[in-house]
Design an enzyme around this catalytic site. Sequence first.
Site, short mmCIF file in Angstrom:
data_model
loop_
_atom_site.label_atom_id
_atom_site.label_comp_id
_atom_site.label_asym_id
_atom_site.label_seq_id
_atom_site.Cartn_x
_atom_site.Cartn_y
_atom_site.Cartn_z
N SER A 65 0.82 -1.21 0.00
CA SER A 65 0.00 0.00 0.00
C SER A 65 0.86 1.26 0.00
CB SER A 65 -0.92 0.01 1.23
OG SER A 65 -1.74 -1.13 1.23
N1 SAH Z 1 -0.55 -4.70 3.88
C1 SAH Z 1 -0.04 -5.26 2.65
C2 SAH Z 1 -1.10 -5.17 1.59
C3 SAH Z 1 -1.03 -6.28 0.65
S1 SAH Z 1 -2.33 -6.29 -0.56
C4 SAH Z 1 1.19 -4.52 2.23
O1 SAH Z 1 1.27 -3.31 2.46
O2 SAH Z 1 2.08 -5.13 1.63
C5 SAH Z 1 -3.57 -7.26 0.25
C6 SAH Z 1 -3.20 -8.68 0.55
O3 SAH Z 1 -4.39 -9.30 1.03
C7 SAH Z 1 -2.74 -9.51 -0.62
O4 SAH Z 1 -1.49 -10.05 -0.33
C8 SAH Z 1 -3.81 -10.60 -0.76
O5 SAH Z 1 -3.29 -11.86 -1.16
C9 SAH Z 1 -4.35 -10.65 0.64
N2 SAH Z 1 -5.71 -11.20 0.79
C10 SAH Z 1 -6.81 -10.97 0.05
N3 SAH Z 1 -7.88 -11.62 0.56
C11 SAH Z 1 -7.43 -12.28 1.66
C12 SAH Z 1 -8.05 -13.12 2.62
N4 SAH Z 1 -9.34 -13.43 2.58
N5 SAH Z 1 -7.28 -13.64 3.61
C13 SAH Z 1 -5.97 -13.34 3.70
N6 SAH Z 1 -5.32 -12.54 2.83
C14 SAH Z 1 -6.05 -12.01 1.82
#
Ligand code: SAH
Length: 218
Positions: A66
């Site tokens: 993000s």
């Molecule tokens: N906070 C992270 C954001 C990653 S993007 C950062 O700054 O790097 C969001 C993430 O949520 C992705 O890696 C995706 O695979 C994960 N995601 C989506 N749905 C999910 C779920 N139901 N359970 C666990 N992870 C999930």
Amino acid sequence: MERAHDPWELTRARMVDEQLARRGITDARVLAAMRRVPRHRFVEEALRPRAYGDHPLPIGEEQTISQPYIVGLMTALLELEGGEKVLEIGTGSGYQTAVLAELARRVCSIERLPRLAERARALLEELGYTNVWIRVGSGTLGWPDEAPFDRILVTAGGPAVPPPLFQQLAEGGRMVVPLGDEVNQRLTLVEKVRGEMRTRSHGECKFVKLVGKYAWEA
Ligand code: SAH
């Protein structure tokens, strides 16, 4: 955590001043934490020169780390004081996880994609975080064995608050979750007050999809 000289330190301080403080994020602990966490380590080497830019970046598997401002805003909305147990849904790169680990007692983080979870786990360990637990799983179900949580942060966008997450939120607890359609969401603060849900919306955002039983289909 003490670290050796870091050539990105000034760039990171400028990121915090220009992208966070100047846009109204005032929580001094959040600003200090984001001055400490080495964001460039959470992206691949070729993207490091852009790691402190005012935008999200790809982290593989069609996911993103993000934008710094959004990480700061979500973290500030949680109002962490240091003693909390936090659940994060969507570990991704592990960057937000590290920021939470700087500010809370313990962080439990769930990621559905094993490769991202593995990489984040190894990096956070290398950086010396000992209060983080990462699990591969379906985040909309929460982490019942570790509940209740004082704070919950969802870092992917869903259509509504997944009921298991609200159940696992402690009384008086705060959850931050992007809610909306598959493209645009509103950053939503959810509070549990005498068992009831109170929500307040904090502006537009764009997250990758929250996938799972109580969210979108993969
Ligand atoms: N906070 C992270 C954001 C990653 S993007 C950062 O700054 O790097 C969001 C993430 O949520 C992705 O890696 C995706 O695979 C994960 N995601 C989506 N749905 C999910 C779920 N139901 N359970 C666990 N992870 C999930």
